[in-house]
Design a protein around this motif. Structure first.
Motif, mmCIF file in Angstrom:
data_model
loop_
_atom_site.group_PDB
_atom_site.id
_atom_site.type_symbol
_atom_site.label_atom_id
_atom_site.label_comp_id
_atom_site.label_asym_id
_atom_site.label_seq_id
_atom_site.Cartn_x
_atom_site.Cartn_y
_atom_site.Cartn_z
ATOM 1 N N ARG A 166 -21.896 -4.081 5.882
ATOM 2 C CA ARG A 166 -21.580 -5.189 5.862
ATOM 3 C C ARG A 166 -20.543 -5.706 4.959
ATOM 4 N N VAL A 167 -19.906 -4.498 4.059
ATOM 5 C CA VAL A 167 -19.063 -4.597 3.081
ATOM 6 C C VAL A 167 -17.668 -4.827 3.669
ATOM 7 N N LEU A 168 -17.549 -4.174 4.789
ATOM 8 C CA LEU A 168 -16.498 -4.036 5.801
ATOM 9 C C LEU A 168 -16.111 -5.501 6.192
ATOM 10 N N ARG A 169 -17.181 -6.245 6.357
ATOM 11 C CA ARG A 169 -16.766 -7.687 6.990
ATOM 12 C C ARG A 169 -16.362 -8.454 5.611
ATOM 13 N N GLU A 170 -16.987 -8.305 4.628
ATOM 14 C CA GLU A 170 -16.630 -9.058 3.346
ATOM 15 C C GLU A 170 -15.294 -8.804 2.957
ATOM 16 N N VAL A 171 -14.838 -7.354 2.887
ATOM 17 C CA VAL A 171 -13.529 -6.844 2.636
ATOM 18 C C VAL A 171 -12.481 -7.394 3.546
ATOM 19 N N THR A 172 -12.863 -7.746 4.953
ATOM 20 C CA THR A 172 -11.932 -8.070 6.060
ATOM 21 C C THR A 172 -11.804 -9.756 5.818
ATOM 22 N N PHE A 173 -12.833 -10.422 5.134
ATOM 23 C CA PHE A 173 -12.751 -11.920 4.819
ATOM 24 C C PHE A 173 -11.909 -12.021 3.590
ATOM 25 N N ILE A 174 -12.099 -11.135 2.606
ATOM 26 C CA ILE A 174 -11.262 -11.282 1.437
ATOM 27 C C ILE A 174 -9.678 -11.060 1.932
ATOM 28 N N ALA A 175 -9.526 -10.189 2.687
ATOM 29 C CA ALA A 175 -8.203 -9.658 2.831
ATOM 30 C C ALA A 175 -7.553 -10.977 3.527
ATOM 31 N N MET A 176 -8.265 -11.398 4.445
ATOM 32 C CA MET A 176 -7.547 -12.576 5.221
ATOM 33 C C MET A 176 -7.390 -13.623 4.319
ATOM 34 N N GLY A 177 -8.342 -13.946 3.389
ATOM 35 C CA GLY A 177 -7.792 -14.851 2.419
ATOM 36 C C GLY A 177 -6.692 -14.822 1.629
ATOM 37 N N ARG A 178 -6.595 -13.301 1.243
ATOM 38 C CA ARG A 178 -5.463 -12.877 0.138
ATOM 39 C C ARG A 178 -4.099 -13.097 1.017
ATOM 40 N N ALA A 179 -4.249 -12.920 2.343
ATOM 41 C CA ALA A 179 -3.022 -12.841 3.378
ATOM 42 C C ALA A 179 -2.446 -14.454 3.524
ATOM 43 N N LEU A 180 -3.419 -15.251 3.230
ATOM 44 C CA LEU A 180 -3.081 -16.646 3.373
ATOM 45 C C LEU A 180 -2.927 -17.023 1.722
ATOM 46 N N ASP A 181 -2.696 -15.979 0.821
ATOM 47 C CA ASP A 181 -2.334 -16.566 -0.485
ATOM 48 C C ASP A 181 -3.546 -17.232 -1.118
ATOM 49 N N VAL A 182 -4.964 -17.279 -0.754
ATOM 50 C CA VAL A 182 -5.726 -18.051 -1.188
ATOM 51 C C VAL A 182 -6.355 -17.291 -2.711
ATOM 52 N N PRO A 183 -6.350 -17.695 -3.685
ATOM 53 C CA PRO A 183 -6.539 -17.167 -4.849
ATOM 54 C C PRO A 183 -8.053 -16.478 -4.720
#
Length: 137
Positions: free
Chosen positions: A41-58
């Motif tokens: 499940r952490v893979l899904r969470e990391v993907t969510f975080i990475a997508m957010g960071r790619a959009l420069d979400v703090p």
């Protein structure tokens, strides 16, 4: 899975994964040898975080959203509202940069006018130019 496998599968560096863990965004268990072990499940969470960071979400904003994302209660409306808020922030930065650009261009023009005035008021050379000598009687 270990941290290097998580990094490979998610496309997120090991260093960044350690930062996410230190910030409390993701959690790892430990193997008998003390190595980090991540659930699938952490893979899904990391993907969510990475997508957010790619959009420069703090990261603090992502940290607020992540519990609801994990629980499956983060709705698209809330996600879109967060993204719209980020667009508004980007628009404000763009407007500020455009205003700064205008001020810079105006200052360059002011400098050019001063330079032109200074050149037109330059003291005459004590030595007459050829044209000036030709005009003398």
């Amino acid at each position: 899975m270990n941290i290097s496998e998580l990094a490979q599968r998610s496309g997120v560096s090991v260093h960044r994964l350690r930062r996410y863990e230190a910030a409390g965004l993701i959690q790892a268990g430990r193997s008998a040898g003390g190595y980090r072990r991540f659930d699938e499940r952490v893979l899904r969470e990391v993907t969510f975080i990475a997508m957010g960071r790619a959009l420069d979400v703090p990261l603090p904003v992502l940290a607020q959203l992540l519990p609801r994302y994990r629980a499956g209660t983060l709705g698209l409306d809330e996600l879109m509202a967060q993204l719209r808020a980020r667009v508004a922030e980007v628009d404000a930065v763009i407007a500020a940069q455009r205003a700064l650009r205008r001020r810079l261009v105006d200052h360059i023009a002011w400098c050019e006018r001063r330079k032109a005035r200074a050149q037109s008021k330059a003291p005459a050379s004590p030595f007459p130019t050829r044209k000036a000598r030709e005009r003398q009687p």
